[in-house]
Design an enzyme around this catalytic site. Sequence first.
Site, PDB file in Angstrom:
ATOM      1  N   MET A   3      54.388  71.046  18.466  1.00 20.16           N
ATOM      2  CA  MET A   3      54.822  72.155  19.329  1.00 20.16           C
ATOM      3  C   MET A   3      55.155  71.668  20.740  1.00 20.16           C
ATOM      4  O   MET A   3      54.958  70.503  21.085  1.00 20.16           O
ATOM      5  CB  MET A   3      53.736  73.218  19.399  1.00 20.16           C
ATOM      6  CG  MET A   3      53.775  74.203  18.259  1.00 20.16           C
ATOM      7  SD  MET A   3      52.565  75.521  18.552  1.00 20.16           S
ATOM      8  CE  MET A   3      53.120  76.719  17.355  1.00 20.16           C
ATOM      9  N   GLY A   4      55.587  72.609  21.536  1.00 18.39           N
ATOM     10  CA  GLY A   4      55.983  72.339  22.916  1.00 18.39           C
ATOM     11  C   GLY A   4      57.334  72.993  23.104  1.00 18.39           C
ATOM     12  O   GLY A   4      58.363  72.331  23.004  1.00 18.39           O
ATOM     13  N   THR A  47      48.561  77.351  28.874  1.00 17.42           N
ATOM     14  CA  THR A  47      49.517  77.049  27.799  1.00 17.42           C
ATOM     15  C   THR A  47      49.134  75.729  27.136  1.00 17.42           C
ATOM     16  O   THR A  47      48.741  74.780  27.819  1.00 17.42           O
ATOM     17  CB  THR A  47      50.977  76.941  28.279  1.00 17.42           C
ATOM     18  OG1 THR A  47      51.762  76.406  27.209  1.00 17.42           O
ATOM     19  CG2 THR A  47      51.167  76.036  29.485  1.00 17.42           C
ATOM     20  N   ILE A  48      49.265  75.678  25.822  1.00 22.95           N
ATOM     21  CA  ILE A  48      49.016  74.399  25.148  1.00 22.95           C
ATOM     22  C   ILE A  48      50.120  73.408  25.500  1.00 22.95           C
ATOM     23  O   ILE A  48      49.947  72.207  25.348  1.00 22.95           O
ATOM     24  CB  ILE A  48      48.907  74.536  23.611  1.00 22.95           C
ATOM     25  CG1 ILE A  48      50.225  75.005  22.992  1.00 22.95           C
ATOM     26  CG2 ILE A  48      47.749  75.405  23.199  1.00 22.95           C
ATOM     27  CD1 ILE A  48      50.333  74.729  21.498  1.00 22.95           C
ATOM     28  N   ASP A  49      51.276  73.902  25.949  1.00 25.70           N
ATOM     29  CA  ASP A  49      52.434  73.032  26.179  1.00 25.70           C
ATOM     30  C   ASP A  49      52.299  72.162  27.432  1.00 25.70           C
ATOM     31  O   ASP A  49      53.033  71.188  27.592  1.00 25.70           O
ATOM     32  CB  ASP A  49      53.713  73.867  26.303  1.00 25.70           C
ATOM     33  CG  ASP A  49      53.998  74.677  25.050  1.00 25.70           C
ATOM     34  OD1 ASP A  49      53.422  74.368  23.999  1.00 25.70           O
ATOM     35  OD2 ASP A  49      54.799  75.623  25.137  1.00 25.70           O
TER      36      ASP A  49
HETATM   37  O1  F6P Z   1      53.911  78.144  24.238  1.00 23.39           O
HETATM   38  C1  F6P Z   1      52.994  77.876  23.246  1.00 23.39           C
HETATM   39  C2  F6P Z   1      53.666  77.780  21.912  1.00 23.39           C
HETATM   40  O2  F6P Z   1      52.677  77.484  20.949  1.00 23.39           O
HETATM   41  C3  F6P Z   1      54.813  76.779  21.842  1.00 23.39           C
HETATM   42  O3  F6P Z   1      54.378  75.454  21.753  1.00 23.39           O
HETATM   43  C4  F6P Z   1      55.578  77.281  20.657  1.00 23.39           C
HETATM   44  O4  F6P Z   1      56.933  76.949  20.744  1.00 23.39           O
HETATM   45  C5  F6P Z   1      55.414  78.765  20.774  1.00 23.39           C
HETATM   46  O5  F6P Z   1      54.254  78.994  21.541  1.00 23.39           O
HETATM   47  C6  F6P Z   1      55.282  79.465  19.463  1.00 23.39           C
HETATM   48  O6  F6P Z   1      55.244  80.824  19.710  1.00 23.39           O
HETATM   49  P1  F6P Z   1      54.883  81.909  18.596  1.00 23.39           P
HETATM   50  O7  F6P Z   1      53.412  81.820  18.352  1.00 23.39           O
HETATM   51  O8  F6P Z   1      55.264  83.178  19.248  1.00 23.39           O
HETATM   52  O9  F6P Z   1      55.655  81.565  17.384  1.00 23.39           O
END
Ligand code: F6P
Length: 340
Positions: free
Chosen positions: A168-169, A124-126
Amino acid sequence: MHIAVLTGGGDCPGLNAVLRGFVRKATRNGHTVCGIRDGWKGAIAGNVVEIGVEQVRGIVQRGGTILGSAGVSPEVVKNNRDRILAVLAENNVDALVVIGGEGTLGGAQILYETGFKVVGVPKTIDNDLSGTDFTFGFDTAVNVAMEAIDRLHTTAESHHRTLVVEVMGRNTGWIALHAGVAGGANGILIPERPFDLAEVHGWVQSRFATSYAPVIVVAERAVPADPDLLEQYGTHDEFGSRYIPNIGQWLTAVLQEQTGHDARNTVLGHVQRGGTPTAFDRELATRFGLAAVDVIDDGAWGQMVALRSTQIVRVPITDAVGALKTVPLERYDEVSLLFG
Ligand code: F6P
């Protein structure tokens, strides 16, 4: 063994490096590998392709995932458990490597509990998965955000504006904290520490008072501490937590009105997880891919590879899906004297 691999959830720089490391070592150790396309979605649909060394050549530096990905909840995996087991059996799969975050690994655990041979790789990037110090993809996201913050400082100063950068996060402030510190942000707002609007106002004013311009980094789920503000401007997510949608935009408008200084909002969004991984992420992802083969060769089913300090270790998949790894408040406090 015939081993299937899938990548699930949001894509993440380094996924291809895991696949490359895994396939190269697995084939050298006498295994054959197939890929399930689009995560658990492909496992349900029976979308399986054979993969050899040829298919993973030249992809260490490529972002995204050559297998495709999809976000599928553990609930859906649970409801389709028998179908997934049937697809694996039809394709003569002996073991499954699941590369994913909390949700995708939650599905892996469900399959493991049926007795199927499963190995996990955290992604995960988070950087909010428990059980590992770092996940690949995080360093890339932080560097993208840091570069954006660097750029925003100069335009903010040229126009005497406040620049609010939303990063993000999903539920945690790791990207905001690391990118904000590295980029010399004048304020960092994270979900773990609800912010005091008056304090943020103070940081902005003090930055203008020194003839510079403030750059405030806000994590997408940061919230004001004042319950009235949350009540007035917020909404509930699917788990019942209250938050303000488009928090960066909201904060920008509030700061402009309160400080009298022009303000602009930049939402970095998916640019943080697209494109080529950093050297750190490529190296970590490669080590995870290589180590996953050792887990298989040792028959350590239900385990996930993880980083502890500089060592690759194994932890139960359940360690990653239990509770999120949030930013410890002391980590936030140690840098907060830099704000303003
Ligand atoms: O979990 C990784 C992430 O990029 C989060 O940082 C972000 O809230 C979410 O995914 C965004 O998800 P999606 O690509 O489904 O909009």
